[in-house]
Motif scaffolding. Sequence first.
Motif, PDB file in Angstrom:
ATOM      1  N   LEU A 289       0.958  -1.101   0.088  1.00  0.00           N
ATOM      2  CA  LEU A 289       0.159   0.056  -0.020  1.00  0.00           C
ATOM      3  C   LEU A 289       0.751   1.189   0.079  1.00  0.00           C
ATOM      4  O   LEU A 289       0.701   2.265  -0.620  1.00  0.00           O
ATOM      5  N   THR A 290       1.902   1.231   0.725  1.00  0.00           N
ATOM      6  CA  THR A 290       2.845   2.231   0.654  1.00  0.00           C
ATOM      7  C   THR A 290       3.588   2.583  -0.680  1.00  0.00           C
ATOM      8  O   THR A 290       3.826   3.801  -0.978  1.00  0.00           O
ATOM      9  N   ALA A 291       3.893   1.487  -0.929  1.00  0.00           N
ATOM     10  CA  ALA A 291       4.565   1.309  -2.529  1.00  0.00           C
ATOM     11  C   ALA A 291       3.587   1.873  -3.601  1.00  0.00           C
ATOM     12  O   ALA A 291       3.894   2.972  -4.396  1.00  0.00           O
ATOM     13  N   GLY A 296       2.073   6.300  -7.005  1.00  0.00           N
ATOM     14  CA  GLY A 296       0.769   6.885  -7.479  1.00  0.00           C
ATOM     15  C   GLY A 296       0.931   8.412  -7.541  1.00  0.00           C
ATOM     16  O   GLY A 296       0.756   9.143  -8.476  1.00  0.00           O
ATOM     17  N   GLU A 297       1.726   8.838  -6.364  1.00  0.00           N
ATOM     18  CA  GLU A 297       1.759  10.430  -6.244  1.00  0.00           C
ATOM     19  C   GLU A 297       2.883  10.734  -7.007  1.00  0.00           C
ATOM     20  O   GLU A 297       3.024  11.823  -7.743  1.00  0.00           O
ATOM     21  N   THR A 298       3.982   9.994  -7.257  1.00  0.00           N
ATOM     22  CA  THR A 298       4.843   9.962  -8.270  1.00  0.00           C
ATOM     23  C   THR A 298       4.413  10.163  -9.639  1.00  0.00           C
ATOM     24  O   THR A 298       4.918  11.245 -10.541  1.00  0.00           O
ATOM     25  N   GLY A 313       6.683   2.902 -12.791  1.00  0.00           N
ATOM     26  CA  GLY A 313       5.675   3.303 -11.481  1.00  0.00           C
ATOM     27  C   GLY A 313       4.487   2.182 -11.597  1.00  0.00           C
ATOM     28  O   GLY A 313       4.003   1.679 -10.435  1.00  0.00           O
ATOM     29  N   ILE A 314       4.054   2.287 -12.879  1.00  0.00           N
ATOM     30  CA  ILE A 314       2.629   1.420 -13.089  1.00  0.00           C
ATOM     31  C   ILE A 314       2.924  -0.139 -12.910  1.00  0.00           C
ATOM     32  O   ILE A 314       2.111  -0.704 -12.416  1.00  0.00           O
ATOM     33  N   GLU A 315       4.068  -0.508 -13.358  1.00  0.00           N
ATOM     34  CA  GLU A 315       4.655  -1.786 -13.153  1.00  0.00           C
ATOM     35  C   GLU A 315       4.654  -2.177 -11.516  1.00  0.00           C
ATOM     36  O   GLU A 315       4.365  -3.203 -11.259  1.00  0.00           O
ATOM     37  N   VAL A 316       5.336  -1.125 -10.680  1.00  0.00           N
ATOM     38  CA  VAL A 316       5.322  -1.448  -9.679  1.00  0.00           C
ATOM     39  C   VAL A 316       3.970  -1.554  -8.978  1.00  0.00           C
ATOM     40  O   VAL A 316       3.753  -2.388  -8.037  1.00  0.00           O
ATOM     41  N   ILE A 317       3.117  -0.836  -9.150  1.00  0.00           N
ATOM     42  CA  ILE A 317       1.632  -0.632  -8.601  1.00  0.00           C
ATOM     43  C   ILE A 317       1.072  -1.877  -8.894  1.00  0.00           C
ATOM     44  O   ILE A 317       0.193  -2.422  -8.081  1.00  0.00           O
TER      45      ILE A 317
END
Length: 532
Positions: A289-291, A296-298, A313-317
């Motif tokens: 959730l933190t990631a 998401g903010e980034t 970032g989308i891949e990490v999400i």
Amino acid sequence: MALFKKKKKEQQVENAAPSKNVEHKKQLSGITRRWVLNTLIVIIIALLIFSVMILFFLQNYYYSTVDVKLSSQYSSSVANYFSSYTGSTPERFETGAREFVENFSQKDIMEVWVIDGNGKVVVSSSGFEIPDQDIPDFKEALKSESRSASYTGNNGYGENIKSETFLLPSVNGKEVGAIRYIISLDSINYQLAMFFILILIVFAIIVILITLSGLFFIQSIVRPVNEINEIAKRIAQGDLTARAPPREHNDEIGELCESINYMAEEISSSDKMKNDFVSTVSHEMKTPLTAIKGWGETILDVCETDPALTKRGIEVIINESARLTGVVEDLLDLSRIVNGRLTLRTTRIDILAELDETIFVFKDRSMREGIELIYNAPHNPTPADGDPDRIKQVFVNVLDNAFKYTEQGGKISVLARVIPLEEDNTKANLKIYVEDTGCGISEEELPKVKKKFYKSNISVRGSGIGLAVCDEIVNMHGGTLEIESELGVGTCITITLPVDYVELQDDLPIPEDVIKQSETLEMRSEEENGTA
């Protein structure tokens, strides 16, 4: 005002304590009352019945002895003696009667009367003149064919007696008289009363001893039961340090104490595992959730200026969302197991085919993490009735655990064997061995690893319920999941599942995916050998 509330609260506590003692006394009184009703009263009634039976037997015995004694007195010699006096004058009959009474040898035991034909007592062995009175047994003898009758009752003086009257031979159809033998029953009744009192005293002593020993025995049960009851209440209120007193006797109460202590230890252990589980799951959910929030903010800030960073970032999400979904699925499976609602969607499957697909998925991970993955399985089809998703879930969980606990440079071996059953050649057991060279599990922790919430190594990510779910799924398929491990050496998990036995023929084509997997493993093995 605060002081008034404090005093009121203390008074409530003091009032509650006596009620607790009253409840304790009621429990004790209830157990004692039940023992009195179920045991003591029954014993007392049985003893009283036994006493009455003994008294009745003694009375019959003594009275029968009296009857025999009375019956044996009259004989033909007595009749012959009075035959010389019958038919003569009353004076002569009275003289003969006096001589008979004077020569009677049983005067110290019984009294004898000589009665004339009119029922009047001519003479008695007591020496006293007997007034005219109603003699019941004389009248009965006149009516009896045996010419004799007996009587039990009180005489004119209130003395309890037993008598028997014998009619003398009649002359010309006229009764000339009778002989009446009388024994007093007062001495016999007195002896019977003494016997009865003695029996009551003995039985009273027995009842007192039984009561004392029974109460002592009840106290030996009630006291530890009350202690166990208090321990159980403390445990129920959350005091998991409470323990029952050590065993005093090798009996059921001692076993109950040990069971209570074992229960408390298990509850304490389960509570600790639950707390660790909550902490682990919270961490497992917080990290993704933190990631997700951070990326998401980034992305929100750089989505138009840095497409590469946005894509990363989308891949990490996506990955963290999948990880979060896995944790939630584990929680849902745990809830289904606890509530007995874990179900299977059974269909006809090939279990080894499901294992092949799982191994194929983990090959990339093995190369990425630098862990050697060795797979060896027969080409036999292994048809069975099962849920393909759940079976694959078991394989994924077991392999995922093997990878998580195996460091880089380690090795994971997956070996499958089909073992036909001797009693039925159409059935077989499919045994799948998953062995790793990870950190291993200690001997103390090994029996707990399949329990819900338990994690042998909390530093490794995971919810700690995967093996519990896997074990439940395998059991629902009629199989077993066994774990062998040695700390610092590695772990081996053996999955046994029932399948239909299909013998592989020489001309039976081998599936293409199996050929490709075999060729890939052979090529990788040759490359590693060449490098070495």
